[in-house]
Design a protein around this motif. Structure first.
Motif, short mmCIF file in Angstrom:
data_model
loop_
_atom_site.label_atom_id
_atom_site.label_comp_id
_atom_site.label_asym_id
_atom_site.label_seq_id
_atom_site.Cartn_x
_atom_site.Cartn_y
_atom_site.Cartn_z
N GLU A 274 46.31 20.24 74.71
CA GLU A 274 45.15 21.03 74.30
C GLU A 274 45.00 22.27 75.20
N ALA A 275 45.21 22.07 76.50
CA ALA A 275 45.11 23.18 77.46
C ALA A 275 46.19 24.22 77.21
N ALA A 276 47.40 23.78 76.89
CA ALA A 276 48.52 24.70 76.66
C ALA A 276 48.22 25.63 75.48
N CYS A 277 47.63 25.09 74.43
CA CYS A 277 47.27 25.90 73.26
C CYS A 277 46.26 26.97 73.65
N GLU A 278 45.25 26.59 74.43
CA GLU A 278 44.22 27.54 74.85
C GLU A 278 44.79 28.55 75.85
N ILE A 279 45.70 28.13 76.72
CA ILE A 279 46.29 29.05 77.70
C ILE A 279 47.08 30.14 76.97
N ALA A 280 47.85 29.76 75.95
CA ALA A 280 48.61 30.74 75.17
C ALA A 280 47.67 31.76 74.54
N ARG A 281 46.53 31.28 74.05
CA ARG A 281 45.53 32.18 73.47
C ARG A 281 44.91 33.09 74.53
N GLN A 282 44.60 32.53 75.69
CA GLN A 282 43.98 33.31 76.76
C GLN A 282 44.89 34.42 77.27
N LEU A 283 46.20 34.15 77.34
CA LEU A 283 47.14 35.17 77.80
C LEU A 283 47.15 36.36 76.85
N ARG A 284 47.10 36.07 75.56
CA ARG A 284 47.06 37.16 74.56
C ARG A 284 45.71 37.87 74.59
N LEU A 285 44.65 37.09 74.64
CA LEU A 285 43.31 37.65 74.54
C LEU A 285 42.98 38.55 75.72
N ARG A 286 43.28 38.10 76.92
CA ARG A 286 42.99 38.89 78.12
C ARG A 286 44.11 39.87 78.45
N ASP A 287 45.24 39.72 77.73
CA ASP A 287 46.45 40.51 77.98
C ASP A 287 46.86 40.37 79.44
N ILE A 288 46.96 39.12 79.89
CA ILE A 288 47.36 38.83 81.27
C ILE A 288 48.87 39.02 81.39
N GLY A 289 49.28 39.77 82.42
CA GLY A 289 50.70 40.02 82.62
C GLY A 289 51.15 39.60 84.01
N GLY A 290 52.46 39.70 84.24
CA GLY A 290 53.02 39.33 85.54
C GLY A 290 53.37 37.85 85.60
N ILE A 291 53.16 37.26 86.76
CA ILE A 291 53.48 35.84 86.97
C ILE A 291 52.21 35.01 86.78
N ILE A 292 52.31 33.98 85.95
CA ILE A 292 51.19 33.06 85.73
C ILE A 292 51.65 31.66 86.13
N VAL A 293 50.91 31.02 87.03
CA VAL A 293 51.23 29.66 87.47
C VAL A 293 50.17 28.72 86.91
N VAL A 294 50.61 27.71 86.17
CA VAL A 294 49.69 26.76 85.54
C VAL A 294 49.84 25.40 86.21
N ASP A 295 48.71 24.89 86.71
CA ASP A 295 48.70 23.56 87.35
C ASP A 295 48.19 22.56 86.33
N PHE A 296 49.11 21.96 85.58
CA PHE A 296 48.74 20.96 84.58
C PHE A 296 48.39 19.64 85.28
N ILE A 297 47.73 18.76 84.55
CA ILE A 297 47.42 17.42 85.07
C ILE A 297 48.74 16.67 85.24
N ASP A 298 48.89 15.98 86.35
CA ASP A 298 50.16 15.31 86.67
C ASP A 298 50.55 14.30 85.60
N MET A 299 51.83 14.35 85.22
CA MET A 299 52.42 13.37 84.30
C MET A 299 53.68 12.80 84.96
N LYS A 300 53.94 11.54 84.74
CA LYS A 300 55.07 10.89 85.38
C LYS A 300 56.32 10.90 84.51
#
Length: 515
Positions: A346-372
């Motif tokens: 769910e977060a990944a879908c919103e992050i993709a939208r936020q990058l387009r919406l805010r037009d964020i550029g450069g390096i983006i680091v995403v700290d997802f919830i830990d999965m094993k």
């Protein structure tokens, strides 16, 4: 997917909102006095060569010289320099036939800029990136003119077909059509929108771009740098040119001039889509009536809430953007791994939208919830790439690292869209702390003592209602104690317009006493 374009015209700017399935995904702002837009062509003058950077600074009329790196020089830059010189000095009434132009040899990829731009010549350049912060525009000499179905690149004879057209038969068909209609000295890139189109449509699009190039030749005649030679189409038309598909079902405009321009452009590129265009004349703001204002307020804060209760924290630093994913109260069961995976999706879908919406550029680091589980990490990376497929900016998504971090790079073509949904608290000025009542009381008393020593009388103090109650309630109240100590009556008044720790002194004439 249903796409809608909502255009809000104001005196100083035009705001353009792109909705996908009623969700805001892109927001563009075009100022009335905007210049140096991506795609604009300028006649520039080489001002300074920087061998250490293998780059040059070019004067294109901006307050800061524009930046041109060797890697952004076209292989045909010698041809561009020659063409620029010929076009400027051309004295004939008609433009010279570009098909007879003799193309110069290509430059090597590992060359030096001082060897190519020695003598600081005039050169035709294209804006690659708008001015951002204190930087001037970024330039390119790889000139390209985009149309609806094709892009032309002068000074070469290359034909390329979009990789997004997967059918080999369709790619061959388009290749043959372009080979038959392409004039000499023009390379052609076939866009994805050309899939299934007939020769006539492609030829009309190509002829329109050739006419644009002829206008560039005409505008270059006698030009003195710095000078704008050609301006990219307005934001509205460029969005329609690049995005208009069968999915588009609504274009709403609240300005008659933009409506007429858009109508003319639609008649030219897609007459069958004319019925989706409408003029908005309702009294309420157009963004309010389409729910865009509400989405802007909800989407541009530091915290972005998701429907499930999870939320994102988006932080910007000098070097990169950091996005933290928090689960909130989301739970799909007792399986912790599944909960984390579902929340991350769910977060990944919103992050993709936020990058387009805010037009964020450069390096983006995403700290997802830990999965094993490795398979869940792989699925999440694949889904992230899928969610970002609709993003027109160049981007790359790396696999999740062993620390649970995903790195994304995204090309930034213009300043980041940043709408401030917060304001600094007038009491604490953003620190989160205010003076305690005792400290504030001491400060007022100290200032009061000073004013009485300066022979002021009939003093009154104006404060916030809460502070007023603190100073006047009880027996003996603080006001009464001050009156006894200073041997004169002290008046205290309440003013609800003051912030909590604000206070002012007034004399008997109700004039404020500046301390």
């Amino acid at each position: 997917m249903n796409k809608e374009l909502i255009i809000n015209a104001a005196p100083q700017a035009v705001e353009i909102a792109l909705l996908e399935d009623k969700k805001l995904v892109e927001l563009h702002n075009e100022n009335a006095d905007a210049s140096f837009g991506v795609g604009d062509l300028y006649l520039g003058k080489v001002k300074k060569l920087i061998p250490g950077l293998n780059a040059a600074f070019i004067d294109v009329g901006f307050e800061k010289d524009a930046f041109l790196h060797y890697s952004d020089l076209s292989p045909y830059v010698r041809s561009i320099l020659k063409f620029t010189k010929v076009a400027i000095s051309d004295k004939s009434e008609t433009e010279f036939d570009f098909s007879t132009f003799v193309v110069e040899p290509e430059i090597v990829k590992t060359g030096k800029i001082a060897e190519v731009l020695s003598g600081k010549p005039n050169i035709l350049v294209q804006i690659l990136k708008e001015p951002i912060a204190a930087k001037g525009p970024r330039l390119s000499c790889e000139l390209s003119l985009p149309g609806r179905y094709v892009v032309i690149t002068p000074f070469n004879d290359i034909i390329a077909v979009s990789r997004k057209i997967h059918s080999s038969d369709e790619r061959k068909r388009l290749q043959k059509i372009i080979e038959a209609i392409k004039p000499k000295n023009f390379g052609v890139i076939v866009r994805t929108a050309a899939e299934g189109k007939h020769t006539t449509e492609l030829h009309e699009d190509l002829l329109g771009l050739i006419n644009t190039w002829k206008n560039i030749q005409k505008n270059l005649k006698g030009s003195v740098p710095p000078a704008k030679i050609m301006s990219e189409e307005g934001k509205t038309n460029s969005i329609l040119r690049d995005l208009l598909t069968e999915d588009f079902n609504k274009i709403v405009v609240n300005d008659k001039n933009i409506f007429n321009d858009t109508k003319t452009y639609l008649q030219k590129i897609a007459p069958e889509k004319l019925d989706i265009l409408s003029f908005y004349s309702n009294g309420s703001p157009i963004f309010d009536s389409h729910g865009i204002t509400r989405q802007i307020k909800a989407s541009f804060g530091k915290t972005v809430n998701l429907p499930s209760g999870a939320y994102l924290i988006i932080e910007h630093t000098e070097a990169l953007h950091v996005i933290d994913v928090n689960s909130g109260y989301k739970s799909v069961g007792n399986n912790q791994e599944q909960n984390a995976f579902e929340t991350n999706l769910e977060a990944a879908c919103e992050i993709a939208r936020q990058l387009r919406l805010r037009d964020i550029g450069g390096i983006i680091v995403v700290d997802f919830i830990d999965m094993k589980l490795p398979e869940n990490k792989k699925k999440l990376a694949e889904q992230m790439e899928l969610f970002m497929r609709t993003d027109r900016a160049k981007h790359a998504v790396l696999a999740i690292s062993k620390f649970g971090l995903m790195q994304i790079t995204r090309q930034r073509m213009k300043p980041e869209m940043n709408i401030n949904t917060l304001e600094v608290c007038p009491s604490c000025e953003g620190t989160g702390k205010i003076s305690s009542s005792l400290v504030l009381e001491d400060e007022i008393e100290k200032n009061l003592s000073y004013l009485i020593m300066q022979k002021h009388s009939d003093l009154s103090i104006e404060v916030h209602p809460i502070l007023f109650a603190y100073l006047t309630k009880g027996f003996p109240s603080k006001r009464l104690k001050w009156s006894w100590n200073f041997k004169q009556k002290i008046k205290i008044k309440s003013n609800s317009n003051y912030h909590l720790t604000e206070f002012h002194f007034y004399d008997k004439s109700e004039e404020e006493i500046k301390l």
